[in-house]
Design an enzyme around this catalytic site. Structure first.
Site, PDB file in Angstrom:
ATOM      1  N   PRO A  94       0.565  -1.605  -0.062  1.00 20.89           N
ATOM      2  CA  PRO A  94      -0.029   0.584   0.157  1.00 20.89           C
ATOM      3  C   PRO A  94       1.102   1.584  -0.185  1.00 20.89           C
ATOM      4  CG  PRO A  94      -1.012  -1.305   1.145  1.00 20.89           C
ATOM      5  CD  PRO A  94       0.876  -2.446   0.957  1.00 20.89           C
ATOM      6  N   ASN A  95       0.013   2.157  -0.885  1.00 17.41           N
ATOM      7  CA  ASN A  95       0.718   3.426  -0.834  1.00 17.41           C
ATOM      8  C   ASN A  95       2.231   3.457  -1.541  1.00 17.41           C
ATOM      9  OD1 ASN A  95      -1.104   5.060   0.390  1.00 17.41           O
ATOM     10  ND2 ASN A  95      -0.251   3.238   2.398  1.00 17.41           N
ATOM     11  N   ARG A 103       5.393  10.918  -2.746  1.00 17.20           N
ATOM     12  CA  ARG A 103       4.368  10.618  -1.337  1.00 17.20           C
ATOM     13  C   ARG A 103       5.398  10.917  -0.167  1.00 17.20           C
ATOM     14  NH1 ARG A 103       4.773   4.365   1.245  1.00 17.20           N
ATOM     15  NH2 ARG A 103       3.281   5.187   3.745  1.00 17.20           N
ATOM     16  N   TYR A 116      10.970   9.106   2.029  1.00 17.19           N
ATOM     17  CA  TYR A 116      11.433   8.186   1.270  1.00 17.19           C
ATOM     18  C   TYR A 116      12.012   8.679   0.082  1.00 17.19           C
ATOM     19  CZ  TYR A 116       6.937   6.322   4.733  1.00 17.19           C
ATOM     20  OH  TYR A 116       6.218   6.062   5.140  1.00 17.19           O
ATOM     21  N   ASN A 140       8.758  -4.781  -0.312  1.00 20.97           N
ATOM     22  CA  ASN A 140       8.254  -4.072   0.783  1.00 20.97           C
ATOM     23  C   ASN A 140       6.743  -3.878   0.855  1.00 20.97           C
ATOM     24  OD1 ASN A 140       7.649  -1.428   1.998  1.00 20.97           O
ATOM     25  ND2 ASN A 140       8.582  -0.403   1.300  1.00 20.97           N
ATOM     26  N   ALA A 199       2.758   0.056   5.458  1.00 16.37           N
ATOM     27  CA  ALA A 199       2.505  -0.286   6.222  1.00 16.37           C
ATOM     28  C   ALA A 199       1.285  -1.892   6.933  1.00 16.37           C
ATOM     29  CB  ALA A 199       1.096   0.650   6.644  1.00 16.37           C
ATOM     30  N   HIS A 211       3.095  -3.965  10.157  1.00 15.86           N
ATOM     31  CA  HIS A 211       3.432  -3.715  11.319  1.00 15.86           C
ATOM     32  C   HIS A 211       2.148  -4.702  12.143  1.00 15.86           C
ATOM     33  CE1 HIS A 211       6.025  -0.595  10.483  1.00 15.86           C
ATOM     34  NE2 HIS A 211       4.885  -0.007   9.282  1.00 15.86           N
ATOM     35  N   ASP A 245       1.301 -14.894   7.537  1.00 14.55           N
ATOM     36  CA  ASP A 245       0.855 -16.167   6.758  1.00 14.55           C
ATOM     37  C   ASP A 245       0.928 -17.032   5.964  1.00 14.55           C
ATOM     38  OD1 ASP A 245       0.245 -16.318  10.040  1.00 14.55           O
ATOM     39  OD2 ASP A 245      -1.816 -16.944   9.460  1.00 14.55           O
ATOM     40  N   GLU A 263      12.615  -8.542   3.122  1.00 12.48           N
ATOM     41  CA  GLU A 263      11.391  -7.613   3.713  1.00 12.48           C
ATOM     42  C   GLU A 263      12.257  -6.505   3.510  1.00 12.48           C
ATOM     43  OE1 GLU A 263       9.631  -8.250   6.898  1.00 12.48           O
ATOM     44  OE2 GLU A 263       8.521  -6.039   6.990  1.00 12.48           O
ATOM     45  N   HIS A 287      12.268  -1.960   3.376  1.00  9.30           N
ATOM     46  CA  HIS A 287      11.899  -0.700   4.489  1.00  9.30           C
ATOM     47  C   HIS A 287      12.620   0.075   3.764  1.00  9.30           C
ATOM     48  CE1 HIS A 287       8.437  -2.641   6.730  1.00  9.30           C
ATOM     49  NE2 HIS A 287       8.883  -3.368   6.590  1.00  9.30           N
ATOM     50  N   SER A 295      12.352   3.797   5.281  1.00  6.59           N
ATOM     51  CA  SER A 295      13.007   4.326   6.167  1.00  6.59           C
ATOM     52  C   SER A 295      13.326   3.663   6.801  1.00  6.59           C
ATOM     53  CB  SER A 295      11.475   5.151   6.131  1.00  6.59           C
ATOM     54  OG  SER A 295      10.377   4.969   6.100  1.00  6.59           O
ATOM     55  N   ARG A 344      11.154   6.178  13.750  1.00  8.95           N
ATOM     56  CA  ARG A 344      10.201   6.977  13.339  1.00  8.95           C
ATOM     57  C   ARG A 344       8.827   6.365  14.740  1.00  8.95           C
ATOM     58  NH1 ARG A 344       8.445   5.590   7.467  1.00  8.95           N
ATOM     59  NH2 ARG A 344       6.883   7.426   8.268  1.00  8.95           N
ATOM     60  N   ARG A 352       5.626   1.818  14.193  1.00  9.30           N
ATOM     61  CA  ARG A 352       6.123   1.370  13.144  1.00  9.30           C
ATOM     62  C   ARG A 352       6.886   0.205  13.596  1.00  9.30           C
ATOM     63  NH1 ARG A 352       4.696   3.818   8.643  1.00  9.30           N
ATOM     64  NH2 ARG A 352       4.056   6.372   9.181  1.00  9.30           N
TER      65      ARG A 352
END
Ligand code: DQA
Length: 154
Positions: free
Chosen positions: A14-15, A22, A27, A78, A81, A84, A91, A102, A104, A106, A111, A115
């Site tokens: 997402p995003n 953004r 980012y 990635n 959110a 989190h 799963d 994985e 990230h 940032s 933060r 997070r």
């Protein structure tokens, strides 16, 4: 005949389609398209094939993870959110037999408090956190190296 090229899949959650516009202070200014071009160049250099997917939808991301073993030997994700709090995505990652890195962009530990919880972390092979978009390239290099070592049995 040459050995088939190793296939890697990069999934963004997402995003992350909004990268570049953004919160650029967090980012960076690079768009997702530019990051993908960088990854494609790195994959070429490493003799791998890379494909990409992005979704803002948790269910769609779970479907992408389910389908990942049919299209790749390794996965970079990635999760945005969802990292989190998404036990469903966790799963799904646990259900597929693939090395997963994985990423990230940032430093999530520097933060907001929420997070700091990374619910997918226990079921992935490794994480790259806080190194900007370069983290995707580092993840790709690490995954390619991991797969070569695994295939050579060392
Ligand atoms: C992110 C960090 C997450 O906390 C955030 O929700 C994102 C992006 C990162 O790449 O730094 O969407 O995964």
């Amino acid at each position: 005949m040459n050995a088939p090229r190793r296939r890697l899949l990069v999934i963004d959650g997402p995003n992350l389609d909004l990268l570049g516009e953004r919160e650029p202070g967090v980012y960076g200014a690079e768009t997702l398209e530019a990051v993908r071009l960088r990854l494609a160049a790195a994959a070429e250099r490493l003799g791998c094939e890379v494909s990409f997917a992005q979704s803002n939808d948790e269910g769609q991301l779970i479907e992408l993870v389910h389908g990942a073993p049919a299209r790749a030997e390794g996965l970079i994700i990635n999760p945005g959110a969802l990292a989190h709090y998404s036990y469903s995505l966790r799963d799904a990652l646990a259900a597929v037999d693939l090395p997963v890195v994985e990423v990230h962009i940032s430093n999530v530990f520097a933060r907001e408090e929420f997070r700091r919880q990374l619910v997918l972390a226990p079921v992935v092979s490794g994480l790259v956190i806080g190194l900007g978009a370069e983290g995707y390239v580092l993840a790709l290099e690490a995954l390619a190296r991991h797969l070569s070592r695994r295939d050579q049995g060392s």
